[in-house]
Structure formats: C-alpha cells, structure tokens
Write a protein that holds these residues in place. Structure first.
Motif, PDB file in Angstrom:
ATOM      1  N   ILE A  35      24.123 -89.264  89.064  1.00 39.01           N
ATOM      2  CA  ILE A  35      23.526 -88.214  89.880  1.00 39.01           C
ATOM      3  C   ILE A  35      23.194 -87.013  89.000  1.00 39.01           C
ATOM      4  CG2 ILE A  35      23.870 -86.720  91.891  1.00 39.01           C
ATOM      5  CD1 ILE A  35      26.244 -88.744  92.570  1.00 39.01           C
ATOM      6  N   SER A  36      21.977 -86.491  89.149  1.00 45.33           N
ATOM      7  CA  SER A  36      21.575 -85.258  88.475  1.00 45.33           C
ATOM      8  C   SER A  36      21.121 -84.269  89.540  1.00 45.33           C
ATOM      9  CB  SER A  36      20.426 -85.513  87.502  1.00 45.33           C
ATOM     10  OG  SER A  36      19.944 -84.279  86.988  1.00 45.33           O
ATOM     11  N   LEU A  37      21.637 -83.078  89.483  1.00 44.56           N
ATOM     12  CA  LEU A  37      21.250 -82.029  90.428  1.00 44.56           C
ATOM     13  C   LEU A  37      20.216 -81.083  89.819  1.00 44.56           C
ATOM     14  CD1 LEU A  37      24.809 -81.194  91.800  1.00 44.56           C
ATOM     15  CD2 LEU A  37      23.116 -82.792  92.736  1.00 44.56           C
ATOM     16  N   ASP A  38      19.829 -81.325  88.547  1.00 40.85           N
ATOM     17  CA  ASP A  38      18.952 -80.398  87.842  1.00 40.85           C
ATOM     18  C   ASP A  38      17.785 -81.109  87.151  1.00 40.85           C
ATOM     19  OD1 ASP A  38      20.387 -81.664  85.851  1.00 40.85           O
ATOM     20  OD2 ASP A  38      21.476 -79.865  85.229  1.00 40.85           O
ATOM     21  N   ASP A  39      17.136 -82.017  87.874  1.00 45.98           N
ATOM     22  CA  ASP A  39      15.940 -82.717  87.405  1.00 45.98           C
ATOM     23  C   ASP A  39      16.179 -83.499  86.117  1.00 45.98           C
ATOM     24  OD1 ASP A  39      13.277 -83.510  87.806  1.00 45.98           O
ATOM     25  OD2 ASP A  39      12.517 -81.942  86.486  1.00 45.98           O
ATOM     26  N   GLY A  40      17.384 -84.051  85.963  1.00 42.94           N
ATOM     27  CA  GLY A  40      17.680 -84.926  84.835  1.00 42.94           C
ATOM     28  C   GLY A  40      18.242 -84.249  83.610  1.00 42.94           C
ATOM     29  N   ALA A  41      18.504 -82.946  83.662  1.00 42.29           N
ATOM     30  CA  ALA A  41      19.064 -82.265  82.486  1.00 42.29           C
ATOM     31  C   ALA A  41      20.512 -82.674  82.250  1.00 42.29           C
ATOM     32  CB  ALA A  41      18.959 -80.756  82.638  1.00 42.29           C
ATOM     33  N   THR A  42      21.304 -82.837  83.309  1.00 43.43           N
ATOM     34  CA  THR A  42      22.693 -83.295  83.200  1.00 43.43           C
ATOM     35  C   THR A  42      22.946 -84.343  84.275  1.00 43.43           C
ATOM     36  OG1 THR A  42      23.515 -81.555  84.665  1.00 43.43           O
ATOM     37  CG2 THR A  42      23.500 -81.073  82.297  1.00 43.43           C
ATOM     38  N   TRP A  43      23.938 -85.194  84.036  1.00 45.02           N
ATOM     39  CA  TRP A  43      24.240 -86.304  84.945  1.00 45.02           C
ATOM     40  C   TRP A  43      25.747 -86.461  85.108  1.00 45.02           C
ATOM     41  CZ3 TRP A  43      20.268 -89.301  87.055  1.00 45.02           C
ATOM     42  CH2 TRP A  43      18.994 -89.091  86.510  1.00 45.02           C
ATOM     43  N   ALA A  44      26.158 -86.956  86.266  1.00 41.42           N
ATOM     44  CA  ALA A  44      27.545 -87.340  86.536  1.00 41.42           C
ATOM     45  C   ALA A  44      27.508 -88.702  87.228  1.00 41.42           C
ATOM     46  CB  ALA A  44      28.233 -86.310  87.424  1.00 41.42           C
TER      47      ALA A  44
ATOM     48  N   THR B 125       2.942 -86.219  82.375  1.00 41.57           N
ATOM     49  CA  THR B 125       1.691 -86.906  82.085  1.00 41.57           C
ATOM     50  C   THR B 125       1.920 -88.300  81.513  1.00 41.57           C
ATOM     51  OG1 THR B 125       1.561 -86.066  79.825  1.00 41.57           O
ATOM     52  CG2 THR B 125       0.566 -84.705  81.572  1.00 41.57           C
ATOM     53  N   GLY B 126       3.095 -88.507  80.924  1.00 44.44           N
ATOM     54  CA  GLY B 126       3.378 -89.793  80.295  1.00 44.44           C
ATOM     55  C   GLY B 126       2.690 -89.955  78.951  1.00 44.44           C
ATOM     56  N   ALA B 127       2.150 -88.868  78.392  1.00 43.40           N
ATOM     57  CA  ALA B 127       1.424 -88.961  77.127  1.00 43.40           C
ATOM     58  C   ALA B 127       2.364 -89.010  75.929  1.00 43.40           C
ATOM     59  CB  ALA B 127       0.463 -87.786  76.991  1.00 43.40           C
ATOM     60  N   ALA B 128       3.452 -88.242  75.942  1.00 38.84           N
ATOM     61  CA  ALA B 128       4.405 -88.212  74.833  1.00 38.84           C
ATOM     62  C   ALA B 128       5.808 -88.050  75.402  1.00 38.84           C
ATOM     63  CB  ALA B 128       4.082 -87.068  73.881  1.00 38.84           C
ATOM     64  N   PHE B 129       6.781 -88.687  74.772  1.00 39.88           N
ATOM     65  CA  PHE B 129       8.148 -88.701  75.272  1.00 39.88           C
ATOM     66  C   PHE B 129       9.116 -88.146  74.237  1.00 39.88           C
ATOM     67  CE2 PHE B 129       5.990 -91.713  77.896  1.00 39.88           C
ATOM     68  CZ  PHE B 129       6.622 -91.636  79.113  1.00 39.88           C
ATOM     69  N   ALA B 130      10.242 -87.626  74.725  1.00 45.43           N
ATOM     70  CA  ALA B 130      11.343 -87.175  73.875  1.00 45.43           C
ATOM     71  C   ALA B 130      12.640 -87.582  74.562  1.00 45.43           C
ATOM     72  CB  ALA B 130      11.301 -85.662  73.693  1.00 45.43           C
ATOM     73  N   PRO B 131      13.705 -87.863  73.787  1.00 44.98           N
ATOM     74  CA  PRO B 131      14.959 -88.243  74.434  1.00 44.98           C
ATOM     75  C   PRO B 131      15.533 -87.073  75.231  1.00 44.98           C
ATOM     76  CG  PRO B 131      15.211 -88.182  72.041  1.00 44.98           C
ATOM     77  CD  PRO B 131      13.789 -87.871  72.342  1.00 44.98           C
ATOM     78  N   LEU B 132      16.125 -87.385  76.386  1.00 51.68           N
ATOM     79  CA  LEU B 132      16.827 -86.363  77.155  1.00 51.68           C
ATOM     80  C   LEU B 132      18.088 -85.978  76.402  1.00 51.68           C
ATOM     81  CD1 LEU B 132      16.693 -87.602  80.850  1.00 51.68           C
ATOM     82  CD2 LEU B 132      15.561 -85.614  79.895  1.00 51.68           C
ATOM     83  N   ASN B 133      18.456 -84.722  76.425  1.00 48.46           N
ATOM     84  CA  ASN B 133      19.685 -84.270  75.774  1.00 48.46           C
ATOM     85  C   ASN B 133      20.908 -84.877  76.431  1.00 48.46           C
ATOM     86  OD1 ASN B 133      18.272 -82.719  73.976  1.00 48.46           O
ATOM     87  ND2 ASN B 133      18.322 -80.907  75.262  1.00 48.46           N
ATOM     88  N   ALA B 134      20.857 -85.072  77.728  1.00 45.34           N
ATOM     89  CA  ALA B 134      21.992 -85.619  78.470  1.00 45.34           C
ATOM     90  C   ALA B 134      21.532 -86.866  79.202  1.00 45.34           C
ATOM     91  CB  ALA B 134      22.527 -84.586  79.454  1.00 45.34           C
ATOM     92  N   ALA B 135      21.463 -87.977  78.487  1.00 42.80           N
ATOM     93  CA  ALA B 135      21.009 -89.220  79.098  1.00 42.80           C
ATOM     94  C   ALA B 135      21.957 -89.629  80.209  1.00 42.80           C
ATOM     95  CB  ALA B 135      20.927 -90.322  78.041  1.00 42.80           C
ATOM     96  N   PRO B 136      21.441 -90.262  81.267  1.00 43.65           N
ATOM     97  CA  PRO B 136      22.289 -90.603  82.386  1.00 43.65           C
ATOM     98  C   PRO B 136      23.277 -91.724  82.139  1.00 43.65           C
ATOM     99  CG  PRO B 136      20.088 -91.385  82.771  1.00 43.65           C
ATOM    100  CD  PRO B 136      20.055 -90.562  81.519  1.00 43.65           C
ATOM    101  N   ALA B 137      23.219 -92.374  81.026  1.00 44.69           N
ATOM    102  CA  ALA B 137      24.166 -93.457  80.764  1.00 44.69           C
ATOM    103  C   ALA B 137      24.602 -93.410  79.310  1.00 44.69           C
ATOM    104  CB  ALA B 137      23.509 -94.801  81.060  1.00 44.69           C
ATOM    105  N   ASP B 138      25.799 -93.894  79.067  1.00 44.33           N
ATOM    106  CA  ASP B 138      26.266 -94.006  77.691  1.00 44.33           C
ATOM    107  C   ASP B 138      25.407 -95.023  76.953  1.00 44.33           C
ATOM    108  OD1 ASP B 138      28.356 -92.281  78.281  1.00 44.33           O
ATOM    109  OD2 ASP B 138      29.686 -93.912  78.853  1.00 44.33           O
ATOM    110  N   ALA B 139      25.324 -94.864  75.634  1.00 43.92           N
ATOM    111  CA  ALA B 139      24.574 -95.830  74.834  1.00 43.92           C
ATOM    112  C   ALA B 139      25.121 -97.223  75.109  1.00 43.92           C
ATOM    113  CB  ALA B 139      24.693 -95.486  73.357  1.00 43.92           C
TER     114      ALA B 139
END
Length: 181
Positions: free
Chosen positions: A130-139, A84-98
């Motif tokens: 690349i994430s195979l699980d809707d953004g939960a983990t990335w490589a 919905t874009g109403a509220a956000f939370a950080p992903l546990n496994a962001a696709p890029a390093d800080a």
C-alpha cells in the motif's frame, strides 16, 4: 484486426494499458528472459519501443496513475515515468524487496494518490503493498490471506472494495474494505 504482431510464437503480450489515444503493451519472450515496453500514441496504428531507463525485461506488471506510469522489472525494481511512458527511473522506495515480482497494481478511484500492488512470486513476504503517496513509499500487509496464498491481480469494485485474486490456495478471490490505512 491484429494491430500488433509480436516476435514469434514464443513471445507473449503480458500487459496492455489503454488511455485515450495512447496504448502500452508489455511483450515478453520467456525463452530468452527478455522483454520490452511498446507504446503507441495513435491508437495502435504504429508502435515504438519505450524502454529508456529500463533494464532488459522480462517485465511483470504495468500500470498508469494520473501522474506516473509504473512498470515492474520481474524479480527486481519498480520503475516510474512521468506519465508519458517515454523515459523511466527506478523508484526510491520500490514496493517490493529485490527478488519479488509485483503481480498487479491498482489505484483507489476515491483517492488517486493511494496505490496498491500485489507481490506474488511465492516468496514468504508476498502480500498486498500500500502506498498513500502516489508510490513514493510503501508498506505491506498479508492480513486475512491464508498461508501459501500468492497474490495476483488487483481491482477496485464500484463499491470501493479492493479485490484480489490469489493462487496457491485454490485460486480464491478476496475482497477488503479495510486496506485503506
């Protein structure tokens, strides 16, 4: 007709996303390193800020999947909403390093849980994520990209190939059909 007026000549609309009657706009003001996410649920007749859970901008990339809305806080984390874009939370496994900006997101139309992000801020680990699980983990992968290429916008073609625009190596465009690992 102009349906959104930003906050003066130093502001820029850096991302725009339309889905049905909903619209999202990322508006950044580089001079003050600030930004915000605006949302409209009535095709742009009215706009409201939709940044609950987000740190102050600027924001780099914005993307919606069937189940999530993703936004990248420039040089920081990727945040997700329930769609919905109403509220956000950080992903546990962001696709890029800080410290690395996500330049673009793309979804594989043949497999909606398969997401791609380009990380391009001139850092050595820039590439396609690349994430195979809707953004939960990335490589990540830089396979086939020349040294110095800074990944930018991503898109899927009708033939199923992923397209990637880059800068830093002559503004080339690359395509791939083997990133679907």
């Amino acid at each position: 007709a102009r349906i959104l007026e930003t906050e003066g000549p130093l502001s820029s609309t850096d991302s725009l996303w339309l889905e049905g009657s909903a619209a999202f706009a990322v508006v950044n003001t580089p001079a003050t390193a600030s930004g915000k996410l605006l949302r409209s649920s009535d095709r742009g007749a009215t706009w409201s800020e939709s940044s609950s859970g987000l740190p102050g901008g600027p924001y780099r990339a914005f993307f919606a999947t069937p189940t999530r809305t993703l936004i990248n806080h420039c040089f920081g984390d990727v945040f997700a909403s329930d769609g919905t874009g109403a509220a956000f939370a950080p992903l546990n496994a962001a696709p890029a390093d800080a410290g690395v900006c996500v330049s673009g997101f793309a979804i594989d139309p043949a497999a909606p849980a398969r997401l791609f992000a380009s990380s391009g801020a001139g850092a050595p680990n820039d590439g396609v994520l690349i994430s195979l699980d809707d953004g939960a983990t990335w490589a990540g992968s830089r396979a086939g990209l020349p040294a110095g290429a800074i990944p930018g916008p991503l898109a899927f073609g009708a033939d199923g190939r992923l397209w990637l625009g880059v800068s830093g190596s002559g503004g080339d465009i690359f395509t791939s059909n083997n990133l679907k690992q």
